[in-house]
Design a protein around this motif. Structure first.
Motif, mmCIF file in Angstrom:
data_model
loop_
_atom_site.group_PDB
_atom_site.id
_atom_site.type_symbol
_atom_site.label_atom_id
_atom_site.label_comp_id
_atom_site.label_asym_id
_atom_site.label_seq_id
_atom_site.Cartn_x
_atom_site.Cartn_y
_atom_site.Cartn_z
ATOM 1 N N LEU A 40 0.310 -1.390 0.337
ATOM 2 C CA LEU A 40 0.175 0.521 0.051
ATOM 3 C C LEU A 40 0.876 1.211 0.232
ATOM 4 O O LEU A 40 0.835 2.023 -0.937
ATOM 5 C CB LEU A 40 -1.023 0.070 0.828
ATOM 6 N N TYR A 41 1.556 1.179 1.011
ATOM 7 C CA TYR A 41 2.842 2.195 1.170
ATOM 8 C C TYR A 41 3.461 2.643 -0.632
ATOM 9 O O TYR A 41 3.266 3.818 -1.652
ATOM 10 C CB TYR A 41 4.467 2.315 2.392
ATOM 11 N N TRP A 42 4.208 2.026 -0.761
ATOM 12 C CA TRP A 42 4.948 1.614 -2.456
ATOM 13 C C TRP A 42 4.096 2.077 -3.168
ATOM 14 O O TRP A 42 4.145 3.002 -4.271
ATOM 15 C CB TRP A 42 5.400 0.082 -1.928
ATOM 16 N N LYS A 43 2.262 1.825 -3.210
ATOM 17 C CA LYS A 43 1.795 1.967 -5.040
ATOM 18 C C LYS A 43 1.668 3.606 -4.515
ATOM 19 O O LYS A 43 1.080 4.416 -5.393
ATOM 20 C CB LYS A 43 0.469 1.412 -4.883
ATOM 21 N N LYS A 44 1.621 3.528 -3.019
ATOM 22 C CA LYS A 44 0.675 5.377 -2.634
ATOM 23 C C LYS A 44 1.923 6.021 -3.167
ATOM 24 O O LYS A 44 1.779 7.435 -2.714
ATOM 25 C CB LYS A 44 -0.471 5.623 -1.672
ATOM 26 N N SER A 45 2.903 6.239 -2.569
ATOM 27 C CA SER A 45 3.749 7.085 -2.031
ATOM 28 C C SER A 45 4.451 7.401 -3.540
ATOM 29 O O SER A 45 5.288 8.468 -3.336
ATOM 30 C CB SER A 45 4.483 6.998 -1.031
ATOM 31 N N GLY A 46 4.552 6.934 -4.359
ATOM 32 C CA GLY A 46 5.051 7.402 -5.497
ATOM 33 C C GLY A 46 4.470 7.725 -6.494
ATOM 34 O O GLY A 46 3.845 6.927 -6.914
ATOM 35 N N ARG A 47 4.568 9.458 -6.266
ATOM 36 C CA ARG A 47 3.710 9.758 -7.522
ATOM 37 C C ARG A 47 4.546 11.457 -7.806
ATOM 38 O O ARG A 47 6.054 11.441 -7.770
ATOM 39 C CB ARG A 47 2.608 10.209 -6.455
ATOM 40 N N LEU A 48 4.264 12.062 -8.374
ATOM 41 C CA LEU A 48 4.478 13.322 -9.172
ATOM 42 C C LEU A 48 4.200 14.225 -7.936
ATOM 43 O O LEU A 48 3.373 14.404 -8.370
ATOM 44 C CB LEU A 48 4.068 13.811 -10.434
ATOM 45 N N GLU A 49 5.713 15.607 -7.614
ATOM 46 C CA GLU A 49 5.412 16.259 -6.641
ATOM 47 C C GLU A 49 5.359 17.862 -7.390
ATOM 48 O O GLU A 49 6.434 17.691 -8.297
ATOM 49 C CB GLU A 49 6.450 15.986 -5.380
ATOM 50 N N LYS A 50 4.720 18.457 -6.921
ATOM 51 C CA LYS A 50 4.498 19.325 -7.734
ATOM 52 C C LYS A 50 5.225 20.824 -6.471
ATOM 53 O O LYS A 50 4.709 20.581 -5.617
ATOM 54 C CB LYS A 50 3.112 20.195 -8.644
ATOM 55 N N VAL A 51 6.276 21.438 -6.664
ATOM 56 C CA VAL A 51 6.268 22.603 -6.032
ATOM 57 C C VAL A 51 6.063 24.011 -6.842
ATOM 58 O O VAL A 51 6.986 24.335 -8.227
ATOM 59 C CB VAL A 51 7.485 22.922 -5.547
ATOM 60 N N SER A 52 5.342 24.497 -6.546
ATOM 61 C CA SER A 52 4.623 25.897 -6.665
ATOM 62 C C SER A 52 5.670 27.564 -6.340
ATOM 63 O O SER A 52 5.577 27.268 -4.882
ATOM 64 C CB SER A 52 3.206 25.839 -7.012
ATOM 65 N N LEU A 53 6.387 28.191 -6.783
ATOM 66 C CA LEU A 53 7.106 29.607 -6.256
ATOM 67 C C LEU A 53 6.706 30.428 -6.896
ATOM 68 O O LEU A 53 6.246 30.761 -8.371
ATOM 69 C CB LEU A 53 8.555 29.392 -6.620
ATOM 70 N N LYS A 54 5.956 31.682 -6.116
ATOM 71 C CA LYS A 54 5.382 32.813 -6.814
ATOM 72 C C LYS A 54 6.351 33.833 -5.938
ATOM 73 O O LYS A 54 5.898 33.743 -5.104
ATOM 74 C CB LYS A 54 4.262 33.236 -5.870
ATOM 75 N N MET A 55 7.036 34.390 -6.675
ATOM 76 C CA MET A 55 8.353 35.475 -6.123
ATOM 77 C C MET A 55 6.878 37.269 -5.868
ATOM 78 O O MET A 55 6.201 37.305 -6.928
ATOM 79 C CB MET A 55 9.224 36.282 -7.542
ATOM 80 N N GLU A 56 7.173 37.537 -4.712
ATOM 81 C CA GLU A 56 6.489 38.982 -4.335
ATOM 82 C C GLU A 56 7.180 39.809 -3.813
ATOM 83 O O GLU A 56 8.821 39.841 -4.389
ATOM 84 C CB GLU A 56 5.522 38.476 -3.147
ATOM 85 N N ASN A 57 7.043 41.192 -4.771
ATOM 86 C CA ASN A 57 8.126 42.496 -4.296
ATOM 87 C C ASN A 57 7.038 43.431 -3.401
ATOM 88 O O ASN A 57 6.686 44.409 -3.292
ATOM 89 C CB ASN A 57 8.087 43.250 -5.643
ATOM 90 N N ILE A 58 6.881 42.274 -2.419
ATOM 91 C CA ILE A 58 6.139 43.249 -1.060
ATOM 92 C C ILE A 58 7.350 43.637 -0.141
ATOM 93 O O ILE A 58 7.815 42.863 0.620
ATOM 94 C CB ILE A 58 4.922 41.841 -0.233
ATOM 95 N N PRO A 59 7.373 45.101 0.068
ATOM 96 C CA PRO A 59 8.094 45.657 0.628
ATOM 97 C C PRO A 59 7.705 44.622 3.077
ATOM 98 O O PRO A 59 6.828 45.142 2.960
ATOM 99 C CB PRO A 59 7.966 46.808 0.456
ATOM 100 N N SER A 60 8.869 44.749 3.347
ATOM 101 C CA SER A 60 8.681 44.498 4.335
ATOM 102 C C SER A 60 9.563 45.211 5.425
ATOM 103 O O SER A 60 10.212 45.701 5.215
ATOM 104 C CB SER A 60 9.287 42.680 4.738
ATOM 105 N N GLU A 61 9.146 45.212 7.160
ATOM 106 C CA GLU A 61 10.109 45.948 7.563
ATOM 107 C C GLU A 61 11.351 45.180 7.822
ATOM 108 O O GLU A 61 12.510 46.340 8.096
ATOM 109 C CB GLU A 61 9.177 46.084 9.509
#
Length: 177
Positions: free
Chosen positions: A126-147
């Motif tokens: 069960l672990y072997w069948k369900k854990s092998g998957r396509l993983e997505k990582v989403s990055l969003k650059m922000e230009n929000i000034p911070s203190e």
């Protein structure tokens, strides 16, 4: 007295077996989180470092959205042999305990309860069948000034282990959301 002890032992073993079932099921659960991270590097330098980091971890660029200033990486997450074997052994011990308690409660059918131990490899499968998957990582650059004195801010959506490793590898600071 002996019947009460046997029934109590069965109840506790059954509850532990239920916990084991949910532990095995949780081993394949998606643990995607969103985190805002900040860096002292400028946006272009940080994006180059991020691309190199994900390339070194066998991710590839899947999509680029220039309007939203967002990049999506994807990579195949392979299952762990160690965890598959560990879960199988854990299920073997748990089902063995349950079979032992059931054979003590019902001595006439004791040998038949040992058959449930044969189901232990299903946990690793069960672990072997369900854990092998396509993983997505989403990055969003922000230009929000911070203190704080950060040059770049990114919002990352990824698996929590990947977020921790990314934060450690690139010395990124967590921002409060």
């Amino acid at each position: 007295m002996n019947s009460t002890v046997s029934q109590s032992t069965f109840l506790l073993t059954f509850l532990l077996s239920v916990g084991l079932f949910f532990f095995i099921r949780a081993s394949t659960k998606d643990r995607t989180e969103v985190m805002r991270l900040a860096s002292e590097q400028d946006g272009n330098t940080l994006m180059a470092a991020l691309k190199e980091y994900f390339r070194s971890r066998a991710y590839r660029v899947a999509a680029v959205d220039a309007v939203k200033n967002q990049v999506t990486f994807e990579g195949l997450v392979s299952p762990s042999w160690f965890l598959a074997i560990f879960l199988t052994v854990l299920a073997f011990v748990g089902l063995g305990c349950l079979a032992l308690v059931l054979s003590m409660l019902f001595p006439d059918f004791g040998q038949f309860f040992l058959v449930i131990i044969l189901f232990s490899p299903l946990s690793g499968l069960l672990y072997w069948k369900k854990s092998g998957r396509l993983e997505k990582v989403s990055l969003k650059m922000e230009n929000i000034p911070s203190e704080q004195n950060f040059s770049s801010t990114i919002t990352v959506t990824a698996h929590r282990d990947e977020l921790a490793e990314l934060q450690r590898a690139l010395q990124l600071k967590t921002l409060d959301t």
